[in-house]
Design a protein around this motif. Sequence first.
Motif, PDB file in Angstrom:
ATOM      1  N   GLU A   1       0.833  -1.193   0.000  1.00  0.00           N
ATOM      2  CA  GLU A   1       0.000   0.000   0.000  1.00  0.00           C
ATOM      3  C   GLU A   1       0.875   1.252   0.000  1.00  0.00           C
ATOM      4  O   GLU A   1       1.794   1.392   0.802  1.00  0.00           O
ATOM      5  N   GLU A   2       0.568   2.185  -0.915  1.00  0.00           N
ATOM      6  CA  GLU A   2       1.320   3.432  -0.949  1.00  0.00           C
ATOM      7  C   GLU A   2       0.770   4.393   0.094  1.00  0.00           C
ATOM      8  O   GLU A   2      -0.409   4.361   0.434  1.00  0.00           O
ATOM      9  N   THR A   3       1.633   5.265   0.592  1.00  0.00           N
ATOM     10  CA  THR A   3       1.253   6.211   1.621  1.00  0.00           C
ATOM     11  C   THR A   3       0.974   7.566   0.990  1.00  0.00           C
ATOM     12  O   THR A   3       1.823   8.124   0.295  1.00  0.00           O
ATOM     13  N   GLY A   4      -0.229   8.084   1.225  1.00  0.00           N
ATOM     14  CA  GLY A   4      -0.594   9.413   0.728  1.00  0.00           C
ATOM     15  C   GLY A   4       0.003  10.493   1.617  1.00  0.00           C
ATOM     16  O   GLY A   4       0.564  10.227   2.687  1.00  0.00           O
ATOM     17  N   TRP A   5      -0.165  11.731   1.196  1.00  0.00           N
ATOM     18  CA  TRP A   5       0.462  12.825   1.936  1.00  0.00           C
ATOM     19  C   TRP A   5      -0.185  13.029   3.293  1.00  0.00           C
ATOM     20  O   TRP A   5       0.486  13.397   4.260  1.00  0.00           O
ATOM     21  N   LYS A   6      -1.484  12.770   3.408  1.00  0.00           N
ATOM     22  CA  LYS A   6      -2.159  12.964   4.694  1.00  0.00           C
ATOM     23  C   LYS A   6      -1.685  11.929   5.714  1.00  0.00           C
ATOM     24  O   LYS A   6      -1.391  12.258   6.864  1.00  0.00           O
ATOM     25  N   LYS A   7      -1.608  10.685   5.269  1.00  0.00           N
ATOM     26  CA  LYS A   7      -1.158   9.617   6.166  1.00  0.00           C
ATOM     27  C   LYS A   7       0.304   9.814   6.553  1.00  0.00           C
ATOM     28  O   LYS A   7       0.692   9.613   7.707  1.00  0.00           O
ATOM     29  N   TYR A   8       1.124  10.224   5.584  1.00  0.00           N
ATOM     30  CA  TYR A   8       2.536  10.479   5.865  1.00  0.00           C
ATOM     31  C   TYR A   8       2.695  11.631   6.846  1.00  0.00           C
ATOM     32  O   TYR A   8       3.495  11.552   7.777  1.00  0.00           O
TER      33      TYR A   8
END
Length: 77
Positions: A58-65
Amino acid sequence: MGYAILQFIVIFALLLALAIPLGRYLYVVFFKETSKLDRFFLPIEKIIYRASGIKNLEETGWKKYSFAFLSVNAVLL
Protein backbone atom coordinates in the motif's frame (compact mmCIF):
# COMPACT_ATOMS: atom_id res chain seq x y z
CA MET A 1 46.89 9.56 23.36
CA GLY A 2 48.03 6.27 21.86
CA TYR A 3 44.70 4.56 22.65
CA ALA A 4 42.74 7.32 20.91
CA ILE A 5 44.77 6.90 17.73
CA LEU A 6 44.42 3.12 17.91
CA GLN A 7 40.67 3.46 18.45
CA PHE A 8 40.41 5.79 15.45
CA ILE A 9 42.35 3.36 13.24
CA VAL A 10 40.20 0.38 14.31
CA ILE A 11 36.92 2.23 13.70
CA PHE A 12 38.13 3.55 10.35
CA ALA A 13 39.22 0.06 9.27
CA LEU A 14 35.84 -1.42 10.29
CA LEU A 15 33.95 1.26 8.37
CA LEU A 16 36.14 0.74 5.34
CA ALA A 17 35.64 -3.03 5.49
CA LEU A 18 31.84 -2.71 5.79
CA ALA A 19 31.33 0.03 3.18
CA ILE A 20 31.28 -2.17 0.07
CA PRO A 21 29.07 -5.01 1.41
CA LEU A 22 26.58 -2.60 2.98
CA GLY A 23 26.55 -0.47 -0.16
CA ARG A 24 25.75 -3.49 -2.30
CA TYR A 25 23.01 -4.58 0.08
CA LEU A 26 21.43 -1.11 0.10
CA TYR A 27 21.52 -1.05 -3.70
CA VAL A 28 19.65 -4.36 -3.83
CA VAL A 29 17.09 -3.21 -1.25
CA PHE A 30 16.36 0.15 -2.89
CA PHE A 31 15.92 -1.34 -6.35
CA LYS A 32 13.67 -4.12 -4.95
CA GLU A 33 15.82 -7.00 -6.11
CA THR A 34 16.20 -10.25 -4.21
CA SER A 35 19.11 -10.70 -1.87
CA LYS A 36 20.75 -13.61 -0.10
CA LEU A 37 19.88 -11.94 3.21
CA ASP A 38 16.15 -11.92 2.44
CA ARG A 39 15.87 -15.37 3.98
CA PHE A 40 16.92 -13.83 7.32
CA PHE A 41 15.36 -10.34 7.14
CA LEU A 42 11.95 -11.04 5.52
CA PRO A 43 10.45 -12.90 8.52
CA ILE A 44 11.59 -10.12 10.85
CA GLU A 45 10.18 -7.50 8.47
CA LYS A 46 6.83 -9.30 8.29
CA ILE A 47 6.59 -9.40 12.10
CA ILE A 48 7.34 -5.67 12.34
CA TYR A 49 4.81 -4.86 9.59
CA ARG A 50 2.12 -6.99 11.22
CA ALA A 51 2.75 -5.47 14.68
CA SER A 52 2.63 -1.89 13.39
CA GLY A 53 -0.31 -2.43 11.02
CA ILE A 54 1.59 -1.61 7.82
CA LYS A 55 0.40 -3.07 4.55
CA ASN A 56 3.44 -3.95 2.44
CA LEU A 57 2.16 -2.96 -1.01
CA GLU A 58 0.00 0.00 0.00
CA GLU A 59 1.32 3.43 -0.95
CA THR A 60 1.25 6.21 1.62
CA GLY A 61 -0.59 9.41 0.73
CA TRP A 62 0.46 12.82 1.94
CA LYS A 63 -2.16 12.96 4.69
CA LYS A 64 -1.16 9.62 6.17
CA TYR A 65 2.54 10.48 5.87
CA SER A 66 2.01 13.87 7.56
CA PHE A 67 0.09 12.27 10.42
CA ALA A 68 2.79 9.63 10.92
CA PHE A 69 5.54 12.26 10.77
CA LEU A 70 3.85 14.54 13.31
CA SER A 71 2.93 11.70 15.68
CA VAL A 72 6.49 10.33 15.70
CA ASN A 73 7.88 13.79 16.38
CA ALA A 74 5.34 14.30 19.19
CA VAL A 75 6.45 11.03 20.81
CA LEU A 76 10.10 11.93 20.43
CA LEU A 77 9.53 15.37 21.94
